[in-house]
Design a protein around this motif. Structure first.
Motif, PDB file in Angstrom:
ATOM      1  N   GLY A  55      23.317  -4.084  -2.740  1.00  0.00           N
ATOM      2  CA  GLY A  55      23.234  -3.185  -3.892  1.00  0.00           C
ATOM      3  C   GLY A  55      22.165  -3.613  -4.875  1.00  0.00           C
ATOM      4  N   VAL A  56      22.106  -4.918  -5.152  1.00  0.00           N
ATOM      5  CA  VAL A  56      21.089  -5.413  -6.079  1.00  0.00           C
ATOM      6  C   VAL A  56      19.692  -5.202  -5.518  1.00  0.00           C
ATOM      7  CG1 VAL A  56      20.179  -7.481  -7.203  1.00  0.00           C
ATOM      8  CG2 VAL A  56      22.643  -7.068  -7.159  1.00  0.00           C
ATOM      9  N   THR A  57      19.538  -5.462  -4.207  1.00  0.00           N
ATOM     10  CA  THR A  57      18.226  -5.269  -3.569  1.00  0.00           C
ATOM     11  C   THR A  57      17.802  -3.809  -3.614  1.00  0.00           C
ATOM     12  OG1 THR A  57      18.682  -7.147  -2.104  1.00  0.00           O
ATOM     13  CG2 THR A  57      16.898  -5.652  -1.476  1.00  0.00           C
ATOM     14  N   GLN A  58      18.757  -2.916  -3.317  1.00  0.00           N
ATOM     15  CA  GLN A  58      18.443  -1.489  -3.330  1.00  0.00           C
ATOM     16  C   GLN A  58      18.090  -1.019  -4.743  1.00  0.00           C
ATOM     17  OE1 GLN A  58      18.197   0.269  -0.613  1.00  0.00           O
ATOM     18  NE2 GLN A  58      17.631   2.159  -1.651  1.00  0.00           N
ATOM     19  N   ALA A  59      18.822  -1.503  -5.716  1.00  0.00           N
ATOM     20  CA  ALA A  59      18.531  -1.128  -7.099  1.00  0.00           C
ATOM     21  C   ALA A  59      17.164  -1.630  -7.532  1.00  0.00           C
ATOM     22  CB  ALA A  59      19.612  -1.674  -8.027  1.00  0.00           C
ATOM     23  N   PHE A  60      16.821  -2.851  -7.138  1.00  0.00           N
ATOM     24  CA  PHE A  60      15.506  -3.397  -7.481  1.00  0.00           C
ATOM     25  C   PHE A  60      14.400  -2.622  -6.787  1.00  0.00           C
ATOM     26  CE2 PHE A  60      11.967  -6.303  -6.621  1.00  0.00           C
ATOM     27  CZ  PHE A  60      11.632  -6.680  -7.908  1.00  0.00           C
ATOM     28  N   SER A  61      14.634  -2.255  -5.514  1.00  0.00           N
ATOM     29  CA  SER A  61      13.628  -1.481  -4.784  1.00  0.00           C
ATOM     30  C   SER A  61      13.412  -0.117  -5.423  1.00  0.00           C
ATOM     31  CB  SER A  61      14.052  -1.328  -3.317  1.00  0.00           C
ATOM     32  OG  SER A  61      13.138  -0.528  -2.600  1.00  0.00           O
ATOM     33  N   THR A  62      14.500   0.532  -5.823  1.00  0.00           N
ATOM     34  CA  THR A  62      14.381   1.834  -6.489  1.00  0.00           C
ATOM     35  C   THR A  62      13.637   1.708  -7.809  1.00  0.00           C
ATOM     36  OG1 THR A  62      16.467   2.536  -5.468  1.00  0.00           O
ATOM     37  CG2 THR A  62      15.692   3.791  -7.371  1.00  0.00           C
ATOM     38  N   TRP A  63      13.954   0.675  -8.562  1.00  0.00           N
ATOM     39  CA  TRP A  63      13.273   0.456  -9.843  1.00  0.00           C
ATOM     40  C   TRP A  63      11.786   0.181  -9.622  1.00  0.00           C
ATOM     41  CZ3 TRP A  63      10.723  -3.901 -11.679  1.00  0.00           C
ATOM     42  CH2 TRP A  63      10.375  -3.879 -13.034  1.00  0.00           C
ATOM     43  N   HIS A  64      11.490  -0.645  -8.628  1.00  0.00           N
ATOM     44  CA  HIS A  64      10.085  -0.970  -8.342  1.00  0.00           C
ATOM     45  C   HIS A  64       9.319   0.278  -7.899  1.00  0.00           C
ATOM     46  CE1 HIS A  64       6.641  -3.402  -7.154  1.00  0.00           C
ATOM     47  NE2 HIS A  64       6.637  -2.762  -5.996  1.00  0.00           N
ATOM     48  N   HIS A  65       9.944   1.113  -7.051  1.00  0.00           N
ATOM     49  CA  HIS A  65       9.296   2.343  -6.607  1.00  0.00           C
ATOM     50  C   HIS A  65       9.063   3.285  -7.782  1.00  0.00           C
ATOM     51  CE1 HIS A  65       8.247   5.714  -4.032  1.00  0.00           C
ATOM     52  NE2 HIS A  65       9.153   6.447  -4.655  1.00  0.00           N
ATOM     53  N   HIS A  66      10.025   3.361  -8.669  1.00  0.00           N
ATOM     54  CA  HIS A  66       9.870   4.218  -9.842  1.00  0.00           C
ATOM     55  C   HIS A  66       8.733   3.732 -10.729  1.00  0.00           C
ATOM     56  CE1 HIS A  66      10.956   6.790 -13.217  1.00  0.00           C
ATOM     57  NE2 HIS A  66      10.983   5.735 -13.993  1.00  0.00           N
ATOM     58  N   GLN A  67       8.663   2.422 -10.935  1.00  0.00           N
ATOM     59  CA  GLN A  67       7.600   1.876 -11.757  1.00  0.00           C
ATOM     60  C   GLN A  67       6.236   2.120 -11.122  1.00  0.00           C
ATOM     61  OE1 GLN A  67       7.854   0.478 -14.851  1.00  0.00           O
ATOM     62  NE2 GLN A  67      10.010   1.067 -14.776  1.00  0.00           N
ATOM     63  N   ALA A  68       6.151   1.948  -9.783  1.00  0.00           N
ATOM     64  CA  ALA A  68       4.878   2.181  -9.097  1.00  0.00           C
ATOM     65  C   ALA A  68       4.479   3.650  -9.172  1.00  0.00           C
ATOM     66  CB  ALA A  68       4.987   1.730  -7.639  1.00  0.00           C
ATOM     67  N   THR A  69       5.458   4.548  -9.042  1.00  0.00           N
ATOM     68  CA  THR A  69       5.164   5.979  -9.129  1.00  0.00           C
ATOM     69  C   THR A  69       4.679   6.358 -10.516  1.00  0.00           C
ATOM     70  OG1 THR A  69       6.846   6.445  -7.442  1.00  0.00           O
ATOM     71  CG2 THR A  69       6.130   8.284  -8.820  1.00  0.00           C
ATOM     72  N   MET A  70       5.330   5.830 -11.548  1.00  0.00           N
ATOM     73  CA  MET A  70       4.920   6.139 -12.908  1.00  0.00           C
ATOM     74  C   MET A  70       3.524   5.574 -13.203  1.00  0.00           C
ATOM     75  SD  MET A  70       7.262   8.015 -14.047  1.00  0.00           S
ATOM     76  CE  MET A  70       6.665   8.121 -15.727  1.00  0.00           C
ATOM     77  N   LYS A  71       3.232   4.400 -12.662  1.00  0.00           N
ATOM     78  CA  LYS A  71       1.906   3.817 -12.864  1.00  0.00           C
ATOM     79  C   LYS A  71       0.844   4.656 -12.176  1.00  0.00           C
ATOM     80  CE  LYS A  71      -0.715  -0.457 -12.229  1.00  0.00           C
ATOM     81  NZ  LYS A  71      -0.675  -1.860 -11.711  1.00  0.00           N
ATOM     82  N   ALA A  72       1.141   5.092 -10.932  1.00  0.00           N
ATOM     83  CA  ALA A  72       0.189   5.943 -10.217  1.00  0.00           C
ATOM     84  C   ALA A  72       0.006   7.278 -10.926  1.00  0.00           C
ATOM     85  CB  ALA A  72       0.667   6.160  -8.786  1.00  0.00           C
ATOM     86  N   LYS A  73       1.085   7.836 -11.418  1.00  0.00           N
ATOM     87  CA  LYS A  73       0.996   9.112 -12.135  1.00  0.00           C
ATOM     88  C   LYS A  73       0.131   8.972 -13.376  1.00  0.00           C
ATOM     89  CE  LYS A  73       3.943  12.690 -14.209  1.00  0.00           C
ATOM     90  NZ  LYS A  73       5.355  13.108 -14.459  1.00  0.00           N
ATOM     91  N   LYS A  74       0.308   7.882 -14.089  1.00  0.00           N
ATOM     92  CA  LYS A  74      -0.505   7.653 -15.289  1.00  0.00           C
ATOM     93  C   LYS A  74      -1.974   7.500 -14.922  1.00  0.00           C
ATOM     94  CE  LYS A  74      -0.844   4.562 -19.293  1.00  0.00           C
ATOM     95  NZ  LYS A  74      -0.269   3.349 -19.945  1.00  0.00           N
ATOM     96  N   GLY A  75      -2.249   6.791 -13.811  1.00  0.00           N
ATOM     97  CA  GLY A  75      -3.636   6.618 -13.381  1.00  0.00           C
ATOM     98  C   GLY A  75      -4.272   7.920 -12.936  1.00  0.00           C
ATOM     99  N   VAL A  76      -3.496   8.753 -12.213  1.00  0.00           N
ATOM    100  CA  VAL A  76      -4.018  10.048 -11.764  1.00  0.00           C
ATOM    101  C   VAL A  76      -4.329  10.940 -12.963  1.00  0.00           C
ATOM    102  CG1 VAL A  76      -3.386  12.181 -10.567  1.00  0.00           C
ATOM    103  CG2 VAL A  76      -2.926   9.974  -9.499  1.00  0.00           C
ATOM    104  N   LYS A  77      -3.439  10.952 -13.931  1.00  0.00           N
ATOM    105  CA  LYS A  77      -3.655  11.775 -15.122  1.00  0.00           C
ATOM    106  C   LYS A  77      -4.882  11.313 -15.898  1.00  0.00           C
ATOM    107  CE  LYS A  77      -1.152  13.578 -19.149  1.00  0.00           C
ATOM    108  NZ  LYS A  77       0.134  13.539 -19.903  1.00  0.00           N
ATOM    109  N   ALA A  78      -5.061  10.003 -16.020  1.00  0.00           N
ATOM    110  CA  ALA A  78      -6.230   9.477 -16.735  1.00  0.00           C
ATOM    111  C   ALA A  78      -7.517   9.803 -15.981  1.00  0.00           C
ATOM    112  CB  ALA A  78      -6.086   7.969 -16.932  1.00  0.00           C
TER     113      ALA A  78
END
Length: 241
Positions: A55-78
């Motif tokens: 559960g902890v691993t899955q939660a960390f993976s989901t959080w990491h994926h979300h952070q990477a997606t938000m970072k990519a989205k910010k870069g694409v928008k810029a």
């Protein structure tokens, strides 16, 4: 004293040889519930720990994926914002390139004015090329960026061909160079439009809105002019025997 009153030693009772021994009762066995047994508890503890780790691993993976997606989205928008800003100077190019070469060939525009305009065209595309080269957008939009750089390189080649036409005095050669430059620019617009499509796909994948197209994009030609001269046929050199 009578003989009966004398103390006689006590003797243990004599058992009959035929008497059976008292039965032995086995100790009562206590049944332990299965969930209280030691091996079962160990197995259950291992399962619980494994589920917690998962559960902890899955939660960390989901959080990491979300952070990477938000970072990519910010870069694409810029990247899109900077790119749309870089398109603004192209409006003058697409307006002038449809008129100035014909005016120059027809003698309406002076050679000095034509040379000044072509120099501005070249500087505009070189600046856009540098902006795209220096940008570091996310990997998801690298494909569109590559097409934009490719189209910019083609535009630069076409502008250089037209710029060369302003340095020659022969009218036929001048017209040939301008026609070749126009055909190169038409090819660049085709690649440029494909880059626009790829960039729009990436923007939609991140649920980003694309505003009104820049005025430069509204002036992109779709195909060469119908009266464009055909490409010159290769000259045949007779072989000497």
């Amino acid at each position: 004293m009578s003989p009966k009153s004398r103390a006689t030693p006590s003797r243990p009772p004599v058992r009959s040889k035929t008497a059976l021994p008292a039965p032995r009762v086995a100790p009562r066995r206590v049944r332990i519930p299965w969930h209280q047994r030691r091996p079962i508890q160990v197995v259950l503890a291992i399962i619980v720990v494994g589920l917690l780790v998962l559960g902890v691993t899955q939660a960390f993976s989901t959080w990491h994926h979300h952070q990477a997606t938000m970072k990519a989205k910010k870069g694409v928008k810029a990247f899109d914002a900077a790119y749309q800003t870089g398109l603004t100077p192209l409006s003058n190019f697409f307006t002038q390139v449809n008129n100035s070469p014909q005016q120059f060939v027809g003698g309406v525009m002076s050679q000095a004015t034509y040379a000044t305009q072509t120099a501005q065209w070249l500087a505009t595309f070189q600046a856009l090329r540098k902006q795209l080269s220096d940008a570091s957008p996310p990997r998801v939009i690298q494909g569109a960026r590559g097409l934009l750089m490719q189209s910019t390189d083609i535009f630069i080649d076409g502008v250089k061909e037209m710029q060369l036409a302003g340095t020659v005095s022969d009218t036929n050669l001048r017209k040939t160079l301008i026609d070749q430059g126009r055909n190169i620019i038409f090819h660049g617009t085709s690649v440029f439009k494909n880059a626009q499509i790829e960039e729009a796909k990436v923007m939609h994948s991140f649920h980003l809105t694309i505003g009104a197209p820049a005025s430069a994009l509204l002036q992109l030609p779709d195909a060469p002019a119908e009266n464009a001269p055909p490409a010159p046929a290769p000259s045949l050199v007779p072989s000497s025997r």
